[in-house]
Design a protein around this motif. Structure first.
Motif, PDB file in Angstrom:
ATOM      1  N   TRP A   1       0.922  -1.105   0.006  1.00 20.37           N
ATOM      2  CA  TRP A   1      -0.001  -0.017  -0.169  1.00 20.37           C
ATOM      3  C   TRP A   1       0.703   1.144   0.027  1.00 20.37           C
ATOM      4  O   TRP A   1       1.465   1.613   1.057  1.00 20.37           O
ATOM      5  N   LYS A   2       1.119   1.932  -1.056  1.00 18.50           N
ATOM      6  CA  LYS A   2       2.270   3.000  -1.427  1.00 18.50           C
ATOM      7  C   LYS A   2       1.560   4.065  -0.756  1.00 18.50           C
ATOM      8  O   LYS A   2       0.413   4.659  -1.542  1.00 18.50           O
ATOM      9  N   GLY A   3       2.223   5.030  -0.048  1.00 15.22           N
ATOM     10  CA  GLY A   3       1.844   6.521   0.362  1.00 15.22           C
ATOM     11  C   GLY A   3       2.055   7.065  -0.783  1.00 15.22           C
ATOM     12  O   GLY A   3       2.566   6.713  -1.542  1.00 15.22           O
ATOM     13  N   ASN A   4       1.186   8.457  -0.500  1.00 17.86           N
ATOM     14  CA  ASN A   4       1.764   9.749  -1.326  1.00 17.86           C
ATOM     15  C   ASN A   4       3.220   9.867  -1.829  1.00 17.86           C
ATOM     16  O   ASN A   4       3.819   9.872  -0.924  1.00 17.86           O
ATOM     17  N   GLU A   5       3.470  10.077  -2.940  1.00 16.46           N
ATOM     18  CA  GLU A   5       4.745  10.271  -3.528  1.00 16.46           C
ATOM     19  C   GLU A   5       5.491  11.302  -2.934  1.00 16.46           C
ATOM     20  O   GLU A   5       6.604  11.585  -2.703  1.00 16.46           O
ATOM     21  N   GLU A   6       4.663  12.564  -2.793  1.00 19.40           N
ATOM     22  CA  GLU A   6       4.934  13.886  -2.406  1.00 19.40           C
ATOM     23  C   GLU A   6       5.575  13.874  -0.837  1.00 19.40           C
ATOM     24  O   GLU A   6       5.948  14.944  -0.519  1.00 19.40           O
ATOM     25  N   SER A   7       5.036  13.091  -0.250  1.00 18.52           N
ATOM     26  CA  SER A   7       5.302  13.043   1.438  1.00 18.52           C
ATOM     27  C   SER A   7       6.320  11.659   1.596  1.00 18.52           C
ATOM     28  O   SER A   7       6.088  10.650   1.243  1.00 18.52           O
ATOM     29  N   ASN A   8       7.428  12.141   2.156  1.00 20.53           N
ATOM     30  CA  ASN A   8       8.570  11.009   2.349  1.00 20.53           C
ATOM     31  C   ASN A   8       8.846  11.097   3.928  1.00 20.53           C
ATOM     32  O   ASN A   8       9.819  10.628   4.405  1.00 20.53           O
ATOM     33  N   LYS A   9       7.958  11.756   4.647  1.00 22.57           N
ATOM     34  CA  LYS A   9       8.314  11.677   5.904  1.00 22.57           C
ATOM     35  C   LYS A   9       7.843  10.463   6.929  1.00 22.57           C
ATOM     36  O   LYS A   9       8.154  10.648   7.951  1.00 22.57           O
ATOM     37  N   SER A  10       6.768  10.063   6.370  1.00 23.37           N
ATOM     38  CA  SER A  10       6.219   9.008   7.256  1.00 23.37           C
ATOM     39  C   SER A  10       7.038   7.714   6.874  1.00 23.37           C
ATOM     40  O   SER A  10       7.484   7.345   5.941  1.00 23.37           O
ATOM     41  N   VAL A  11       7.539   7.100   8.352  1.00 22.82           N
ATOM     42  CA  VAL A  11       8.223   5.933   8.002  1.00 22.82           C
ATOM     43  C   VAL A  11       7.146   4.718   7.780  1.00 22.82           C
ATOM     44  O   VAL A  11       6.204   4.530   8.091  1.00 22.82           O
ATOM     45  N   PRO A  12       7.759   3.905   6.964  1.00 23.40           N
ATOM     46  CA  PRO A  12       6.991   2.740   6.313  1.00 23.40           C
ATOM     47  C   PRO A  12       6.651   1.693   7.409  1.00 23.40           C
ATOM     48  O   PRO A  12       7.330   1.686   8.433  1.00 23.40           O
ATOM     49  N   ILE A  13       5.634   0.985   7.198  1.00 28.58           N
ATOM     50  CA  ILE A  13       5.052  -0.034   8.264  1.00 28.58           C
ATOM     51  C   ILE A  13       5.604  -1.282   7.416  1.00 28.58           C
ATOM     52  O   ILE A  13       5.014  -1.595   6.385  1.00 28.58           O
ATOM     53  N   ILE A  14       6.031  -2.252   8.291  1.00 34.11           N
ATOM     54  CA  ILE A  14       6.168  -3.840   7.441  1.00 34.11           C
ATOM     55  C   ILE A  14       5.324  -4.516   8.818  1.00 34.11           C
ATOM     56  O   ILE A  14       5.609  -4.648   9.986  1.00 34.11           O
ATOM     57  N   CYS A  15       4.519  -5.114   8.068  1.00 38.08           N
ATOM     58  CA  CYS A  15       3.619  -6.149   8.882  1.00 38.08           C
ATOM     59  C   CYS A  15       3.990  -7.665   8.656  1.00 38.08           C
ATOM     60  O   CYS A  15       4.333  -8.266   7.480  1.00 38.08           O
ATOM     61  N   ILE A  16       3.927  -8.207   9.683  1.00 36.91           N
ATOM     62  CA  ILE A  16       4.418  -9.662   9.813  1.00 36.91           C
ATOM     63  C   ILE A  16       3.423 -10.443  10.428  1.00 36.91           C
ATOM     64  O   ILE A  16       2.754 -10.381  11.761  1.00 36.91           O
ATOM     65  N   HIS A  17       2.620 -11.654   9.712  1.00 35.17           N
ATOM     66  CA  HIS A  17       1.609 -12.159   9.994  1.00 35.17           C
ATOM     67  C   HIS A  17       2.326 -13.294  11.092  1.00 35.17           C
ATOM     68  O   HIS A  17       3.297 -13.619  11.259  1.00 35.17           O
ATOM     69  N   GLY A  18       1.068 -13.994  11.489  1.00 34.64           N
ATOM     70  CA  GLY A  18       1.291 -15.153  12.428  1.00 34.64           C
ATOM     71  C   GLY A  18       1.888 -16.310  11.893  1.00 34.64           C
ATOM     72  O   GLY A  18       1.491 -16.656  10.682  1.00 34.64           O
ATOM     73  N   TRP A  19       2.080 -17.362  12.616  1.00 36.62           N
ATOM     74  CA  TRP A  19       2.436 -18.670  12.169  1.00 36.62           C
ATOM     75  C   TRP A  19       1.356 -19.444  11.466  1.00 36.62           C
ATOM     76  O   TRP A  19       0.318 -19.705  12.216  1.00 36.62           O
ATOM     77  N   GLY A  20       1.596 -19.882  10.289  1.00 34.96           N
ATOM     78  CA  GLY A  20       0.675 -20.759   9.473  1.00 34.96           C
ATOM     79  C   GLY A  20      -0.486 -19.587   8.896  1.00 34.96           C
ATOM     80  O   GLY A  20      -1.427 -20.183   8.079  1.00 34.96           O
ATOM     81  N   ASP A  21      -0.428 -18.259   9.107  1.00 38.07           N
ATOM     82  CA  ASP A  21      -1.090 -17.312   8.136  1.00 38.07           C
ATOM     83  C   ASP A  21      -0.649 -17.012   6.933  1.00 38.07           C
ATOM     84  O   ASP A  21       0.289 -17.398   6.673  1.00 38.07           O
TER      85      ASP A  21
END
Length: 339
Positions: A53-73
């Motif tokens: 889910w890509k954030g707006n190109e003009e903003s580079n101030k927000s730190v990206p989020i990496i989501c890690i699912h649970g075991w078997g999901d």
């Protein structure tokens, strides 16, 4: 009612769970659908499957989020929450990936697969792929433990850590002579599974209903998962055969924990001490038994006293609250990210 018996919930609560997941259309015009992407794994000429889910190109101030699912999901577990956050936080980039051996990601070549280490490496691979300086880690269940391990190992790369229902006791007492017993069981388990895989027996297949029931039964200890959640996971984590039946697409080795090289209970204290970022823990009520274990309480206490901001929020929801009831925790995550 079968879900009531499996989940151990009141009739009213069970109806609430099923109704919320049924009437919510998380793939809709008001939500931003993630883009399917592949992160190359050059050495084995394969890839990690993910959604972006890509954030707006003009903003580079927000730190990206990496989501890690649970075991078997798989990635599907984070889609409802990611879609809500992507609308509420349009400048924020979000990536959710399938762990190695899960859903559409690569299966490790060779005999032995270390899911813990490979997932840590995958997070680092994603950060380098996008050339990010810092990230926020958002993990669920086992994915939350992976996130905690990564954040304590690479504190310079993690700005914030969010864990949803993460404190399952996967860190065993493997100190002293217990290490020998764990090594003994692990090595035997590896060869037993290898023999099973080399037997060339066809992988089991199931009707859609049988597969859903197996998933429900397999998650009873986690507090359960209703049919709608199973259906969502099956869409990405299973393949349909010509005869109409289904097979799980995961690597069988990823579904069996081998404890070689695992962290001891004392290491959990060191992990908390090495964290260099604020941490938010979200757990659900009613609590599952493992949340009351001594190891869980000790880890929470260590996070409370490590000198970094720590917030523990409890909500009325299920273990897969991020998938079935994301509207309950999105405001909590937003507030934490804003602060």
């Amino acid at each position: 009612m079968i879900f009531q018996r499996i989940l151990g919930l009141s009739s009213k609560r069970c109806v609430q769970l099923m109704t919320s997941s049924t009437i919510r259309r998380w793939v809709s015009s008001q939500h931003k659908t993630g883009k399917e992407i592949q992160i190359p794994v050059p050495f084995i000429k394969n890839h990690i499957a993910a959604k972006l889910w890509k954030g707006n190109e003009e903003s580079n101030k927000s730190v990206p989020i990496i989501c890690i699912h649970g075991w078997g999901d798989n990635v599907t577990g984070f889609e409802p929450l990611a879609q809500i956050l992507s609308v509420q936080r349009p400048n924020q980039t979000i990536v959710a990936f399938d762990m190695p051996g899960h859903a559409k990601s690569y299966h490790t070549p060779g005999m032995y697969s270390d899911l813990h280490m490979e997932t840590l490496l995958t997070i680092l691979r994603i950060i380098r792929h996008f050339n990010w300086e810092k990230v926020t880690i958002l993990g669920h269940s086992y994915g939350g433990l992976i996130g905690l391990s990564f954040a304590s190992t690479f504190p310079e790369l993690v700005q914030q850590l969010i864990g949803i229902e993460i404190f399952h006791p996967l860190f065993l007492n493997i100190e002293g002579s217990n290490q020998m017993a764990v090594t003994h069981a692990s090595l035997k388990g590896i060869l037993d599974l290898e023999s099973k895989l080399l037997s060339k027996r066809p992988a089991p297949s199931y009707s859609r209903e049988e597969m859903v029931e197996r998933m429900i039964q397999g998650r009873v200890r986690q507090g359960g998962l209703v049919k709608e959640g199973c259906d969502m996971f099956i869409e990405r984590g299973a393949v349909q055969l010509p005869d109409g039946k289904y097979q799980f697409s995961h690597d069988p080795r990823s579904q069996q924990f081998f404890w070689l090289g695992r962290l001891s209970l004392s290491n959990t204290s060191a992990m908390a001490e090495c964290l260099g970022c604020p941490t938010s823990l979200i757990t659900c009520l009613p609590e599952i038994g493992w949340q009351e274990l001594t190891e869980t309480k000790r880890l929470i206490k260590n996070l409370q006293v490590n000198g970094k901001p720590f917030k523990h929020t409890k909500v009325n929801g299920s273990h897969h609250v991020h998938m079935l009831e994301p509207e309950l925790i999105a405001p909590i995550i937003n507030e934490f990210l804003n602060n």
